[in-house]
Design an enzyme around this catalytic site. Sequence first.
Site, PDB file in Angstrom:
ATOM      1  N   ASN A  62      21.632  62.475  45.741  1.00 48.67           N
ATOM      2  CA  ASN A  62      21.771  63.547  44.806  1.00 48.67           C
ATOM      3  C   ASN A  62      22.755  63.489  43.798  1.00 48.67           C
ATOM      4  OD1 ASN A  62      24.570  64.378  45.679  1.00 48.67           O
ATOM      5  ND2 ASN A  62      23.654  64.511  47.792  1.00 48.67           N
ATOM      6  N   ASP A  88      24.990  67.220  61.073  1.00 47.73           N
ATOM      7  CA  ASP A  88      25.878  67.982  60.648  1.00 47.73           C
ATOM      8  C   ASP A  88      27.047  67.693  60.613  1.00 47.73           C
ATOM      9  OD1 ASP A  88      27.081  70.066  59.364  1.00 47.73           O
ATOM     10  OD2 ASP A  88      25.366  71.254  59.586  1.00 47.73           O
TER      11      ASP A  88
HETATM   12  N1  CTP Z   1      27.490  69.000  55.535  1.00 45.67           N
HETATM   13  C1  CTP Z   1      27.936  68.266  56.348  1.00 45.67           C
HETATM   14  N2  CTP Z   1      26.947  67.542  57.049  1.00 45.67           N
HETATM   15  C2  CTP Z   1      25.488  67.470  56.579  1.00 45.67           C
HETATM   16  C3  CTP Z   1      25.412  68.563  55.585  1.00 45.67           C
HETATM   17  C4  CTP Z   1      26.289  69.039  55.007  1.00 45.67           C
HETATM   18  O1  CTP Z   1      29.188  68.279  56.675  1.00 45.67           O
HETATM   19  N3  CTP Z   1      24.699  66.834  57.120  1.00 45.67           N
HETATM   20  C5  CTP Z   1      28.445  69.966  54.863  1.00 45.67           C
HETATM   21  C6  CTP Z   1      29.127  69.536  53.222  1.00 45.67           C
HETATM   22  O2  CTP Z   1      29.765  68.620  53.128  1.00 45.67           O
HETATM   23  C7  CTP Z   1      29.327  71.031  52.866  1.00 45.67           C
HETATM   24  C8  CTP Z   1      28.632  72.079  53.710  1.00 45.67           C
HETATM   25  O3  CTP Z   1      28.131  71.416  54.631  1.00 45.67           O
HETATM   26  O4  CTP Z   1      30.693  71.206  53.028  1.00 45.67           O
HETATM   27  C9  CTP Z   1      27.457  72.403  53.104  1.00 45.67           C
HETATM   28  O5  CTP Z   1      26.525  71.592  52.451  1.00 45.67           O
HETATM   29  P1  CTP Z   1      24.966  72.140  51.774  1.00 45.67           P
HETATM   30  O6  CTP Z   1      24.421  70.838  51.775  1.00 45.67           O
HETATM   31  O7  CTP Z   1      25.331  73.192  50.964  1.00 45.67           O
HETATM   32  O8  CTP Z   1      24.244  72.863  52.969  1.00 45.67           O
HETATM   33  P2  CTP Z   1      23.536  72.574  54.291  1.00 45.67           P
HETATM   34  O9  CTP Z   1      23.971  72.906  55.492  1.00 45.67           O
HETATM   35  O10 CTP Z   1      22.767  71.357  53.879  1.00 45.67           O
HETATM   36  O11 CTP Z   1      22.466  73.814  53.962  1.00 45.67           O
HETATM   37  P3  CTP Z   1      21.253  74.191  52.869  1.00 45.67           P
HETATM   38  O12 CTP Z   1      20.799  72.740  52.994  1.00 45.67           O
HETATM   39  O13 CTP Z   1      20.416  74.906  53.814  1.00 45.67           O
HETATM   40  O14 CTP Z   1      21.738  74.522  51.828  1.00 45.67           O
END
Ligand code: CTP
Length: 395
Positions: free
Chosen positions: A204, A302
């Site tokens: 990204n 996550d």
């Molecule tokens: N994050 C994480 N592990 C992942 C994805 C995200 O720890 N596999 C953390 C990121 O570092 C950030 C937060 O979660 O602090 C939110 O990331 P974001 O990509 O905005 O959220 P997602 O959980 O991926 O939600 P969505 O894709 O629905 O926006």
Amino acid sequence: MNIVLGVSGGIAAYKAPELVRRLRDAGADVRVILTPNAARFVSPLSLAAVSNHGVIVEQWGDAGHGGVDHIELARWAELLFIAPATANVIAKLTAGIADDALTTYALAHRAELVIAPAMNTFMLAHPTVQQNIETLRARGAGIIEPVNGLLACGEEGAGKMPDVPLLVEHIRGHFASRDLDGKSVLVTAGPTREPLDPVRYLSNRSSGKMGYALAEAARRRGANVTLVTGPTALPAPAGVALTRVTTAAEMHAAVLAAAPHHQIVIKAAAVADFAAANVADQKIKKSESSDELTLRLVKNPDILADVARVSPRPFIVAFAAETEAVEEQARAKLQRKGADLIVANDVADRTIGFDSDQNEALVIAKDGEVTRLAKAGKLAIANRVLDIVVGRLAR
Ligand code: CTP
């Protein structure tokens, strides 16, 4: 704060009077030393007027007033800030050459050094200049990275000195209080890369700038900082323990191993949500028979959710990059992730967020309190976020 401002002979020297003004507004006492070349771009008289002190240009002073008492000045100074710093002055600082008032003073100076390199793109990219900058960084100097823009030479690219408000913000950071003394902070930054085959990956647009700014701000405030970073083009910040990772799985492992030893975890990384179900051993070939290729992706772990289960549980700051309904989405994410604080960015706005030097954010706490951070440099935003963290930990 007592600052010696060194101005060397680049076109950006014209910003020096404004810089002195703004530094003084921020509460600094500023003494200016110009190189003889800088004095061709900016008048010592105007700098004397805005700084309210005599300006030093001549190494030996004029006959009537005696020489520059650089030793006395070095007793007074808390910071030597050289802006703009030309390739020439950077080389002299690296080598210890003292052939004018500024470089002589630099050798007598004992406190912190910060430089704002500014020059033509190709000069900046020259290996000698890069090596000199890295040498100074390794010695502990603060480097304010030049920004991209249209340069005075007509060329477009890196090499421009950041605008005065950004410089002042950076300097303010140097005098920040040490309210994170004794605390350990784990920061994640940058994108992750999920390989598809030996030559391709999914990733990204995260540049890592926000996470690196947080690591630097926390370090300056006295914290022991660990930075777990995905691939970025940024130089390693000084005084920070750095772990480089590539994939989300590697970031997951590094963060979970480190999290129990940190009181604060800040997850600024843009972790890829999915990875290829199977990484091809060989380069995927364009098939002759089909115009389509289907990739099967599986969800990455996550990281944040797993950090929330670590014992003792650290204070957790999540980030949310959203393109619509920012506040609403961020609130839901804060709940879902079990974080203490979430910093939400509107990544649809090109002037902030991804790869920009500026940011603007909404910080939402677990109890619903919302703080709006107006557009500012990422270091300033980092400090505001840390202000909120420190305030919450003290409750
Ligand atoms: N994050 C994480 N592990 C992942 C994805 C995200 O720890 N596999 C953390 C990121 O570092 C950030 C937060 O979660 O602090 C939110 O990331 P974001 O990509 O905005 O959220 P997602 O959980 O991926 O939600 P969505 O894709 O629905 O926006």
